[in-house]
Design an enzyme around this catalytic site. Structure first.
Site, PDB file in Angstrom:
ATOM      1  N   LYS A  53       0.846  -1.207   0.000  1.00  0.00           N
ATOM      2  CA  LYS A  53       0.000   0.000   0.000  1.00  0.00           C
ATOM      3  C   LYS A  53       0.878   1.254   0.000  1.00  0.00           C
ATOM      4  O   LYS A  53       0.619   2.210  -0.738  1.00  0.00           O
ATOM      5  CB  LYS A  53      -0.936  -0.012   1.227  1.00  0.00           C
ATOM      6  CG  LYS A  53      -2.033  -1.056   1.089  1.00  0.00           C
ATOM      7  CD  LYS A  53      -2.801  -1.300   2.383  1.00  0.00           C
ATOM      8  CE  LYS A  53      -3.748  -2.488   2.195  1.00  0.00           C
ATOM      9  NZ  LYS A  53      -4.435  -2.894   3.424  1.00  0.00           N
ATOM     10  N   GLN A  97      -4.372  -1.736   9.520  1.00  0.00           N
ATOM     11  CA  GLN A  97      -4.253  -3.052   8.875  1.00  0.00           C
ATOM     12  C   GLN A  97      -4.843  -4.124   9.789  1.00  0.00           C
ATOM     13  O   GLN A  97      -4.457  -4.253  10.949  1.00  0.00           O
ATOM     14  CB  GLN A  97      -2.764  -3.348   8.584  1.00  0.00           C
ATOM     15  CG  GLN A  97      -2.548  -4.630   7.805  1.00  0.00           C
ATOM     16  CD  GLN A  97      -3.185  -4.591   6.407  1.00  0.00           C
ATOM     17  OE1 GLN A  97      -3.050  -3.621   5.672  1.00  0.00           O
ATOM     18  NE2 GLN A  97      -3.902  -5.644   6.054  1.00  0.00           N
ATOM     19  N   ASP A 120     -11.161   2.513   4.157  1.00  0.00           N
ATOM     20  CA  ASP A 120     -11.496   1.098   3.971  1.00  0.00           C
ATOM     21  C   ASP A 120     -13.012   0.906   3.835  1.00  0.00           C
ATOM     22  O   ASP A 120     -13.459  -0.178   3.476  1.00  0.00           O
ATOM     23  CB  ASP A 120     -10.997   0.268   5.169  1.00  0.00           C
ATOM     24  CG  ASP A 120      -9.630  -0.365   4.904  1.00  0.00           C
ATOM     25  OD1 ASP A 120      -9.343  -0.663   3.725  1.00  0.00           O
ATOM     26  OD2 ASP A 120      -8.876  -0.567   5.871  1.00  0.00           O
TER      27      ASP A 120
END
Ligand code: NAP
Length: 294
Positions: A53, A97, A120
């Site tokens: 990422k 994460q 997200d």
């Protein structure tokens, strides 16, 4: 093999190229999109995901900030880091994460991130918007990537029967919500099957579009697929390969499925590259919305 293989790398490159143009346009107005990525602990798979990422942000000119926290970080410490990032105007998007270490609550983490920085698209607020058909904001990365892949392959879900195997909050449920909307690129009739569904093949064999998000290697075999169907494999599983090394396998048994399906995504190189491309899309959208609301 009769199926056309859908090239996720090419589809992701097309998304990334559009995101790059928007990054340039923001920069011309003096705004650099900023994404904070928090990683607690040293899980090897999570390390790889975070590295990828950060690398993609660098490629696109998005300002990434990686925050590594120890594996024994407390919930209060994690929440305090998130609160500071919520207040920081240079940070447009925040991502933690997952999975977090066991002492941390995933739900509390999601609830702590400001919905306007929730790239997200995990928060109840943003997921609720999707369910209501308000798809102009953040979209959940993997489900949105699946829709984008279908579009790239020229497969219109409208009027088709889409069967999703798996009902997770990250993939199955939001994907069902997106596909059922009365929107362009959606408008499908959706069935979701899961571990409580007897005789799953009865449903999968009726699917015009079959999406596997089960987390079980090669779970969907050719005999479970309707001839000519589009098969989208979300699964990423590590399985033992030759020479004792592990290899990646999807949730679909590619060999037998490709003999029956009309189109199919490979693993790797299918849904995986789309997920990160859609994350970059959300990161830029976060910056655009911050500019608009300033
Ligand atoms: P998950 O949270 O484990 O959910 C799996 C779903 O499959 C659950 O709904 C579960 O049912 C169902 N299931 C499990 N075993 C089953 C069985 N034998 N029969 C029927 N249904 C069964 O997984 P996830 O997060 O959705 O991820 C699914 C897969 O996609 C994994 O391989 C993951 O690594 C991969 N993934 C890939 C990406 C990407 O970027 N490509 C992104 C996210 C996830 P219950 O609800 O009843 O437990």
């Amino acid at each position: 093999m009769s199926a056309t293989v859908i090239d996720g790398k090419a589809a992701a490159a097309a998304v990334i190229s559009r995101v790059r143009e928007r990054v340039e346009s923001l920069k011309a107005r003096g705004v650099v999109p900023g994404l904070a990525v928090i990683l607690a602990g040293e899980d090897p798979a999570s390390q790889v995901y975070v590295r990828n990422k950060i690398r993609k942000c660098a490629e696109l000119g998005i300002d990434s900030r990686r925050i590594d926290l120890p594996g024994d970080v407390t919930m209060e410490e994690m929440l305090s880091v998130i609160r500071k990032l919520n207040e920081d105007p240079a940070v447009h998007g925040i991502l933690v994460q997952f999975p977090p270490p066991p002492q941390l609550s995933q739900e509390k983490i999601i609830d702590a991130i400001s919905p306007s920085k929730d790239v997200d698209c995990f928060s109840s607020c943003n997921v609720g918007r999707i369910l209501e058909g308000r798809t102009d904001g953040f979209l959940p990365c993997t489900p949105a990537g699946v829709l984008e892949l279908l579009k790239f392959a020229g497969i219109d879900p409208a009027g088709k029967h889409a069967v999703i195997v798996g009902r997770s909050n990250i993939v199955g449920k939001p994907l069902a919500a997106l596909l059922m909307q009365k929107n362009k690129g959606a408008n499908a009739t959706v069935t979701v099957v899961h571990s409580g569904t007897p005789d799953i093949a009865r449903y999968t064999r009726d699917a015009d579009i079959l999406i596997a998000a089960v987390g079980r290697p090669r779970f969907i075999t050719g005999g479970m697929i309707k001839p000519g169907a589009a098969v989208i494999d979300v699964g990423i599983n590590r399985v033992p390969g030759e020479n004792g090394k592990s290899v990646l396998a999807g949730d679909v048994d590619f060999g037998s499925a490709a003999d029956v399906a009309g189109a199919i995504t490979p693993v790797p190189g299918g849904v995986g590259p789309m997920t990160i491309a859609m994350l970059m899309n959300n990161a830029v959208l976060a910056a655009e919305q911050a500019v608009k609301n300033a």
